[in-house]
Design a protein around this motif. Sequence first.
Motif, PDB file in Angstrom:
ATOM      1  N   PRO A   1      36.379  30.141  27.699  1.00  9.83           N
ATOM      2  CA  PRO A   1      35.257  29.824  28.584  1.00  9.83           C
ATOM      3  C   PRO A   1      35.566  28.870  29.734  1.00  9.83           C
ATOM      4  O   PRO A   1      34.642  28.400  30.389  1.00  9.83           O
ATOM      5  CB  PRO A   1      34.247  29.205  27.614  1.00  9.83           C
ATOM      6  N   GLU A   2      36.834  28.547  29.962  1.00  9.78           N
ATOM      7  CA  GLU A   2      37.198  27.807  31.167  1.00  9.78           C
ATOM      8  C   GLU A   2      37.093  28.754  32.362  1.00  9.78           C
ATOM      9  O   GLU A   2      37.379  29.954  32.240  1.00  9.78           O
ATOM     10  CB  GLU A   2      38.627  27.273  31.047  1.00  9.78           C
ATOM     11  N   ASN A   3      36.665  28.228  33.513  1.00 10.57           N
ATOM     12  CA  ASN A   3      36.446  29.072  34.687  1.00 10.57           C
ATOM     13  C   ASN A   3      37.707  29.155  35.542  1.00 10.57           C
ATOM     14  O   ASN A   3      38.004  28.244  36.313  1.00 10.57           O
ATOM     15  CB  ASN A   3      35.290  28.532  35.540  1.00 10.57           C
ATOM     16  N   PHE A   4      38.441  30.259  35.384  1.00 12.22           N
ATOM     17  CA  PHE A   4      39.640  30.502  36.184  1.00 12.22           C
ATOM     18  C   PHE A   4      39.683  31.973  36.592  1.00 12.22           C
ATOM     19  O   PHE A   4      39.130  32.838  35.914  1.00 12.22           O
ATOM     20  CB  PHE A   4      40.908  30.125  35.400  1.00 12.22           C
ATOM     21  N   ARG A   5      40.356  32.222  37.678  1.00 11.42           N
ATOM     22  CA  ARG A   5      40.468  33.565  38.240  1.00 11.42           C
ATOM     23  C   ARG A   5      41.029  34.563  37.227  1.00 11.42           C
ATOM     24  O   ARG A   5      40.693  35.753  37.260  1.00 11.42           O
ATOM     25  CB  ARG A   5      41.365  33.506  39.485  1.00 11.42           C
ATOM     26  N   ILE A   6      41.865  34.100  36.315  1.00 14.58           N
ATOM     27  CA  ILE A   6      42.523  34.999  35.375  1.00 14.58           C
ATOM     28  C   ILE A   6      41.521  35.706  34.468  1.00 14.58           C
ATOM     29  O   ILE A   6      41.790  36.809  33.975  1.00 14.58           O
ATOM     30  CB  ILE A   6      43.565  34.219  34.532  1.00 14.58           C
ATOM     31  N   ASN A   7      40.344  35.115  34.242  1.00 15.50           N
ATOM     32  CA  ASN A   7      39.334  35.770  33.387  1.00 15.50           C
ATOM     33  C   ASN A   7      38.947  37.130  33.954  1.00 15.50           C
ATOM     34  O   ASN A   7      38.940  38.150  33.245  1.00 15.50           O
ATOM     35  CB  ASN A   7      38.095  34.887  33.271  1.00 15.50           C
ATOM     36  N   GLU A   8      38.624  37.141  35.241  1.00 12.21           N
ATOM     37  CA  GLU A   8      38.214  38.403  35.861  1.00 12.21           C
ATOM     38  C   GLU A   8      39.390  39.354  36.007  1.00 12.21           C
ATOM     39  O   GLU A   8      39.243  40.569  35.814  1.00 12.21           O
ATOM     40  CB  GLU A   8      37.591  38.135  37.225  1.00 12.21           C
ATOM     41  N   LEU A   9      40.562  38.821  36.330  1.00 15.22           N
ATOM     42  CA  LEU A   9      41.733  39.681  36.494  1.00 15.22           C
ATOM     43  C   LEU A   9      42.066  40.406  35.192  1.00 15.22           C
ATOM     44  O   LEU A   9      42.437  41.590  35.196  1.00 15.22           O
ATOM     45  CB  LEU A   9      42.932  38.853  36.965  1.00 15.22           C
ATOM     46  N   ALA A  10      41.926  39.720  34.075  1.00 16.39           N
ATOM     47  CA  ALA A  10      42.196  40.352  32.781  1.00 16.39           C
ATOM     48  C   ALA A  10      41.252  41.523  32.543  1.00 16.39           C
ATOM     49  O   ALA A  10      41.676  42.603  32.090  1.00 16.39           O
ATOM     50  CB  ALA A  10      42.061  39.323  31.659  1.00 16.39           C
ATOM     51  N   THR A  11      39.968  41.336  32.855  1.00 14.04           N
ATOM     52  CA  THR A  11      39.016  42.427  32.648  1.00 14.04           C
ATOM     53  C   THR A  11      39.261  43.569  33.635  1.00 14.04           C
ATOM     54  O   THR A  11      39.062  44.741  33.291  1.00 14.04           O
ATOM     55  CB  THR A  11      37.571  41.928  32.781  1.00 14.04           C
ATOM     56  N   GLN A  12      39.698  43.263  34.842  1.00 17.82           N
ATOM     57  CA  GLN A  12      40.003  44.316  35.808  1.00 17.82           C
ATOM     58  C   GLN A  12      41.174  45.168  35.331  1.00 17.82           C
ATOM     59  O   GLN A  12      41.155  46.401  35.458  1.00 17.82           O
ATOM     60  CB  GLN A  12      40.306  43.689  37.171  1.00 17.82           C
ATOM     61  N   LEU A  13      42.195  44.532  34.805  1.00 16.91           N
ATOM     62  CA  LEU A  13      43.335  45.286  34.274  1.00 16.91           C
ATOM     63  C   LEU A  13      42.914  46.129  33.074  1.00 16.91           C
ATOM     64  O   LEU A  13      43.338  47.281  32.929  1.00 16.91           O
ATOM     65  CB  LEU A  13      44.462  44.322  33.893  1.00 16.91           C
ATOM     66  N   ARG A  14      42.068  45.566  32.229  1.00 21.60           N
ATOM     67  CA  ARG A  14      41.557  46.338  31.084  1.00 21.60           C
ATOM     68  C   ARG A  14      40.757  47.545  31.563  1.00 21.60           C
ATOM     69  O   ARG A  14      40.898  48.660  31.025  1.00 21.60           O
ATOM     70  CB  ARG A  14      40.676  45.439  30.220  1.00 21.60           C
ATOM     71  N   ASP A  15      39.921  47.350  32.595  1.00 23.03           N
ATOM     72  CA  ASP A  15      39.102  48.444  33.106  1.00 23.03           C
ATOM     73  C   ASP A  15      39.948  49.577  33.677  1.00 23.03           C
ATOM     74  O   ASP A  15      39.481  50.720  33.762  1.00 23.03           O
ATOM     75  CB  ASP A  15      38.142  47.939  34.179  1.00 23.03           C
ATOM     76  N   ARG A  16      41.165  49.268  34.061  1.00 20.24           N
ATOM     77  CA  ARG A  16      42.064  50.293  34.611  1.00 20.24           C
ATOM     78  C   ARG A  16      42.916  50.950  33.521  1.00 20.24           C
ATOM     79  O   ARG A  16      43.876  51.666  33.828  1.00 20.24           O
ATOM     80  CB  ARG A  16      42.940  49.696  35.705  1.00 20.24           C
ATOM     81  N   GLY A  17      42.571  50.673  32.276  1.00 18.03           N
ATOM     82  CA  GLY A  17      43.206  51.391  31.174  1.00 18.03           C
ATOM     83  C   GLY A  17      44.362  50.680  30.503  1.00 18.03           C
ATOM     84  O   GLY A  17      44.994  51.250  29.601  1.00 18.03           O
TER      85      GLY A  17
END
Length: 414
Positions: free
Chosen positions: A12-28
């Motif tokens: 729950p720390e606010n860092f850019r990597i949180n969204e990047l991880a979900t974006q990579l997951r969304d791409r399979g």
Amino acid sequence: MRILLVTQYFWPENFRINELATQLRDRGHEITVFTGLPNYPSGKIFPGYGFCRRLREDYRGIPVIRFPHLPRGDRGFLGMAANFVSFALLGSLLAPFLLRGRPFDVIFVYEPSPITVGFPAVVMRALRKIPLVFWVQDLWPESLTSAGNIRSPWILKPVERMVRFLYRRFDRTLVTSRGFVPSVVRHGAPQDRVEYYPQSAERVFRPLEVPPDAPERGLLPVGFVLLFGGNIGVSQDFPTIMEAAELTRSRTDLHWVIIGSGRMEDWVREQVAARRLGKTVHLLGRHPLERMPRFFACADALLVTLKRDPIYGVTLPAKLQAYMACGRPVLAALDGEGAQVIRESGCGLAVPSGDPKALAEAALRLASLSGEERCSMGRRGRDYCSVHFDPERLLLRLEEILRDARVEEMHKEA
């Protein structure tokens, strides 16, 4: 690809990597996060977490494997050093056991600081014979001098040897600023393995229309609002902001608003009281990341500052992309690459770091412009951000980098 993501900071720390991880997951891609206990920026382990609590959890379908280490504590040097060392040591010792049975194609390391986050990844690279891609967002050992005020050769020389040890073991080194390249090469990264890979703003940062009765408006003073959002730290040069605010104190309609927290927060509050700036300098504390674009939309201009130091002259602060993505005009006290981006884009006004008189004059100049002129600055920044820091384009490039690293490793094995 099966990607092992190593990071000292994660939700729950606010860092850019949180969204990047979900974006990579969304791409399979199959993502596994290896991280420690959340404790930034307060220095205290977040409620619900502990040395034996919530060491395995799920973040939006991504398995997160945590290990115990010492938190930052009171944010002093010893507490921070213990945090960095314990993360590197315990992460390196525990990674082979906690990650056993999980196959990976590539390791991706997120490093806003410290570089010691690379040690667990280097151990996994050696044991699993898989490539390691390291994303540098803070230069070591330079940051120890600039942000930590550490100048003792007894500390800096061993740290420099450690940095060289790590850089020589990364298969690819990505840097968020072109100005970082000479340093990482000088410290051991092969020139042909270094690539400029800037940050993009999280998708939450976008232009918004906020209604007149929005709660965010009620928290802001009436008048011309210059808003700083983010970490209140040493690097952000709050002495210059305080002096600039003092120089403009006679303009009671010009307000310096600070949203965030950090090591310098208590000092800033003391300065506001000592300088009697309570009518024009306002600290609103921390607010969730999701609310920040609404605050930005309510402000007249957004403020970004960094200390005058060679390392910051080659730094492109991540908040600049967030400001530009929201289509708001920017007031900056920056040198080097950050100032260059502002001038190239035409998104606002930039003055040299550490110059409170120039910052105060620029604030008054910005306040004197018409609303349409400031809106034009914001639009130019948004357009520039869409071209140079587009999240989708950068995500595709990251996939290419990770895939190329994996292919090269397979060729070595063959």
